[in-house]
Design a protein around this motif. Structure first.
Motif, PDB file in Angstrom:
ATOM      1  N   ASN A 178       0.919  -1.032  -0.148  1.00 17.82           N
ATOM      2  CA  ASN A 178       0.242   0.017  -0.197  1.00 17.82           C
ATOM      3  C   ASN A 178       0.556   1.917   0.187  1.00 17.82           C
ATOM      4  O   ASN A 178       1.953   1.566   0.989  1.00 17.82           O
ATOM      5  CB  ASN A 178      -1.449   0.018   1.040  1.00 17.82           C
ATOM      6  CG  ASN A 178      -1.829   0.814   0.910  1.00 17.82           C
ATOM      7  OD1 ASN A 178      -2.455   1.349   0.258  1.00 17.82           O
ATOM      8  ND2 ASN A 178      -1.887   1.798   2.585  1.00 17.82           N
TER       9      ASN A 178
ATOM     10  N   VAL B 226       1.226   5.666  -0.248  1.00 19.64           N
ATOM     11  CA  VAL B 226       0.372   6.232  -0.121  1.00 19.64           C
ATOM     12  C   VAL B 226       1.250   7.540  -0.536  1.00 19.64           C
ATOM     13  O   VAL B 226       2.851   7.716  -0.081  1.00 19.64           O
ATOM     14  CB  VAL B 226      -0.536   6.493   1.056  1.00 19.64           C
ATOM     15  CG1 VAL B 226      -1.362   7.380   1.656  1.00 19.64           C
ATOM     16  CG2 VAL B 226      -1.311   5.014   1.431  1.00 19.64           C
TER      17      VAL B 226
ATOM     18  N   ASN C 297      -0.855   3.723  -4.546  1.00 21.91           N
ATOM     19  CA  ASN C 297      -2.210   3.235  -4.373  1.00 21.91           C
ATOM     20  C   ASN C 297      -3.699   4.335  -4.485  1.00 21.91           C
ATOM     21  O   ASN C 297      -4.387   4.389  -5.171  1.00 21.91           O
ATOM     22  CB  ASN C 297      -2.901   2.602  -3.370  1.00 21.91           C
ATOM     23  CG  ASN C 297      -2.052   1.300  -3.844  1.00 21.91           C
ATOM     24  OD1 ASN C 297      -0.422   1.160  -2.967  1.00 21.91           O
ATOM     25  ND2 ASN C 297      -2.172  -0.047  -3.856  1.00 21.91           N
ATOM     26  N   VAL C 298      -3.063   4.833  -4.005  1.00 20.06           N
ATOM     27  CA  VAL C 298      -4.092   5.842  -3.157  1.00 20.06           C
ATOM     28  C   VAL C 298      -2.861   7.713  -3.124  1.00 20.06           C
ATOM     29  O   VAL C 298      -1.876   7.231  -2.617  1.00 20.06           O
ATOM     30  CB  VAL C 298      -5.008   5.956  -1.978  1.00 20.06           C
ATOM     31  CG1 VAL C 298      -3.820   5.436  -0.341  1.00 20.06           C
ATOM     32  CG2 VAL C 298      -5.959   7.299  -1.325  1.00 20.06           C
TER      33      VAL C 298
ATOM     34  N   ILE D 293      -6.097   6.439  -9.941  1.00 16.00           N
ATOM     35  CA  ILE D 293      -5.340   5.993  -8.576  1.00 16.00           C
ATOM     36  C   ILE D 293      -6.759   6.977  -8.007  1.00 16.00           C
ATOM     37  O   ILE D 293      -7.204   6.953  -8.474  1.00 16.00           O
ATOM     38  CB  ILE D 293      -4.127   6.899  -8.490  1.00 16.00           C
ATOM     39  CG1 ILE D 293      -3.542   6.855  -7.275  1.00 16.00           C
ATOM     40  CG2 ILE D 293      -4.717   8.502  -8.523  1.00 16.00           C
ATOM     41  CD1 ILE D 293      -2.405   7.915  -6.270  1.00 16.00           C
ATOM     42  N   ARG D 294      -7.051   6.185  -6.494  1.00 17.49           N
ATOM     43  CA  ARG D 294      -7.090   6.944  -6.134  1.00 17.49           C
ATOM     44  C   ARG D 294      -6.998   7.673  -5.018  1.00 17.49           C
ATOM     45  O   ARG D 294      -6.753   7.684  -4.089  1.00 17.49           O
ATOM     46  CB  ARG D 294      -8.271   5.384  -4.569  1.00 17.49           C
ATOM     47  CG  ARG D 294      -8.932   6.143  -3.727  1.00 17.49           C
ATOM     48  CD  ARG D 294      -9.768   4.269  -2.339  1.00 17.49           C
ATOM     49  NE  ARG D 294     -10.169   3.950  -3.734  1.00 17.49           N
ATOM     50  CZ  ARG D 294     -11.472   4.434  -3.639  1.00 17.49           C
ATOM     51  NH1 ARG D 294     -12.218   5.259  -3.096  1.00 17.49           N
ATOM     52  NH2 ARG D 294     -12.292   3.609  -3.947  1.00 17.49           N
TER      53      ARG D 294
ATOM     54  N   SER E   2      -8.412  10.112  -1.954  1.00 22.44           N
ATOM     55  CA  SER E   2      -9.353  10.425  -0.509  1.00 22.44           C
ATOM     56  C   SER E   2      -8.455  11.038   0.168  1.00 22.44           C
ATOM     57  O   SER E   2      -7.618  12.069   0.449  1.00 22.44           O
ATOM     58  CB  SER E   2      -8.644   8.830   0.066  1.00 22.44           C
ATOM     59  OG  SER E   2      -9.420   9.121   1.123  1.00 22.44           O
TER      60      SER E   2
ATOM     61  N   ARG F  19     -13.093   5.479  -7.628  1.00 17.10           N
ATOM     62  CA  ARG F  19     -11.739   6.266  -7.035  1.00 17.10           C
ATOM     63  C   ARG F  19     -12.191   7.402  -6.211  1.00 17.10           C
ATOM     64  O   ARG F  19     -10.599   7.948  -6.176  1.00 17.10           O
ATOM     65  CB  ARG F  19     -10.783   6.492  -8.251  1.00 17.10           C
ATOM     66  CG  ARG F  19     -10.795   6.168  -9.674  1.00 17.10           C
ATOM     67  CD  ARG F  19      -9.531   6.003 -10.462  1.00 17.10           C
ATOM     68  NE  ARG F  19     -10.137   7.195 -11.607  1.00 17.10           N
ATOM     69  CZ  ARG F  19      -9.219   8.527 -11.363  1.00 17.10           C
ATOM     70  NH1 ARG F  19      -8.130   8.845 -10.520  1.00 17.10           N
ATOM     71  NH2 ARG F  19     -10.270   9.028 -12.302  1.00 17.10           N
TER      72      ARG F  19
END
Length: 329
Positions: free
Chosen positions: A9, A11, A46-47, A78-79, A81, A109
């Motif tokens: 993961n 980030v 990932n994010v 890509i996500r 958040s 996403r």
């Protein structure tokens, strides 16, 4: 280094805070953040995570939904958040409209972790009663969720129906943050994932028990592990000298916002650069050390503009990830 297969993961985080030592303009730094999100879209990241705070002296990101929308527009995979979105400070109908628009374009996403916040000055700035913040949070969350579901939301005026509705399901679009029993119960009551900023087995039990009580079949906790702000460097000792003051500024700025209910892995208690190094929450790692960290924890948190670190240094860290860490994931 040998190649290996792993699920990681990775980030990329931005809060846009800058120390007085920063020489870049805020406009250049926001454009750099968009370019870095575009870069991440083509990497094994990932994010992209964005934060929200207001009434700061160092330019902390105050409009995360707007930046999230820009990042969604310039990426395809890509996500993005927002964690956390301080719901009590906003009009919930306006939030529903903004979140829905981003979701329409994002195609699954985009997500938001809804938070209460812990700075009284922010509540004062938005004319929201601090002593009633839990009640205000619940009321605005209910309106936000009702509106996103297509029901008529009411906010001191005529009822309003959202059109168009979100593409995503509510429990994949919204999550609940917080580190208290009330936060865990709130997430269960609403049937949403719970995202505390620290691992706490007591909180997990409270949440899971409440999910069973409310008949929530898909309750889920997203634990943070032990996130660290990480830079990658071919010469960590030299780069600590180069960016250490920026990282220390960031750590101390967060520490000044201490609140009795605030608990988070990312919170630092360092008073100088040597203490910051030993604490391990801000790291400058070689590519080999970064790979070992990913192997151990399963994650890596890159924050290339932390505390006003120069855009050039931020890019250097990301390129080292691309060329000397990513090929071995």
């Amino acid at each position: 280094m040998t190649r290996r297969t792993t699920t990681s993961n990775i980030v990329l985080r931005f809060d846009m805070r800058t120390s007085p030592l920063c020489k870049d303009t805020s406009a250049d730094r926001y454009r750099a953040a968009l370019d870095m999100a575009s870069w991440a879209d083509n990497q094994m990241v990932n994010v992209v995570g964005l934060s929200e705070h207001h009434t700061t002296c160092d330019g902390f990101l105050s409009a995360p939904l707007q930046l999230a929308g820009m990042m969604i527009a310039c990426t395809k995979r890509i996500r993005v958040s927002v964690s956390a979105l301080l719901v009590p400070l906003h009009n919930p109908l306006r939030l529903a409209e903004d979140i829905c628009l981003i979701d329409q374009v994002a195609g699954g996403r985009f997500s938001v972790t809804c938070g209460l916040g812990y700075r009284e000055i922010e509540y004062q700035s938005f004319d929201v009663e601090w002593s009633q913040r839990g009640k205000v949070f619940d009321e605005k969350l209910d309106i936000l969720i009702q509106t996103l579901k297509g029901e008529c939301g009411r906010n001191s005026g005529p009822s309003t129906r959202l059109n168009p509705l979100p593409v995503s399901k509510i429990n994949s679009l919204l999550m609940i943050g917080g580190n208290s029993k009330a936060a865990a119960l709130r997430a269960a009551r609403l049937g949403l994932f719970f995202c505390p900023a620290i691992d706490d087995l007591k909180l997990e039990k409270i949440y899971m028990d409440a999910c069973r009580e409310y008949g929530v079949k898909r309750g889920f906790i997203i634990s943070p592990g032990e996130p660290s702000t990480t830079f990658i460097s071919q010469d960590p000792a030299a780069d600590w000298k180069n960016i250490g003051e920026h990282l220390l500024y960031d750590a101390k700025a967060y520490a000044m916002w201490q609140h009795p209910n605030r608990r988070a892995y990312a919170e630092s208690f360092a008073g100088n650069i040597e203490e910051l190094k030993r604490e391990g929450k801000y790291r400058v790692l070689s590519p080999e050390q970064a790979l070992e960290s990913i192997k151990k924890t399963g994650s890596l948190h890159l924050a290339p503009l932390t505390g006003g670190v120069s855009i050039d240094v931020g890019w250097k860290s990301l390129r080292l990830f691309e060329d000397h860490v990513q090929p071995y994931l």
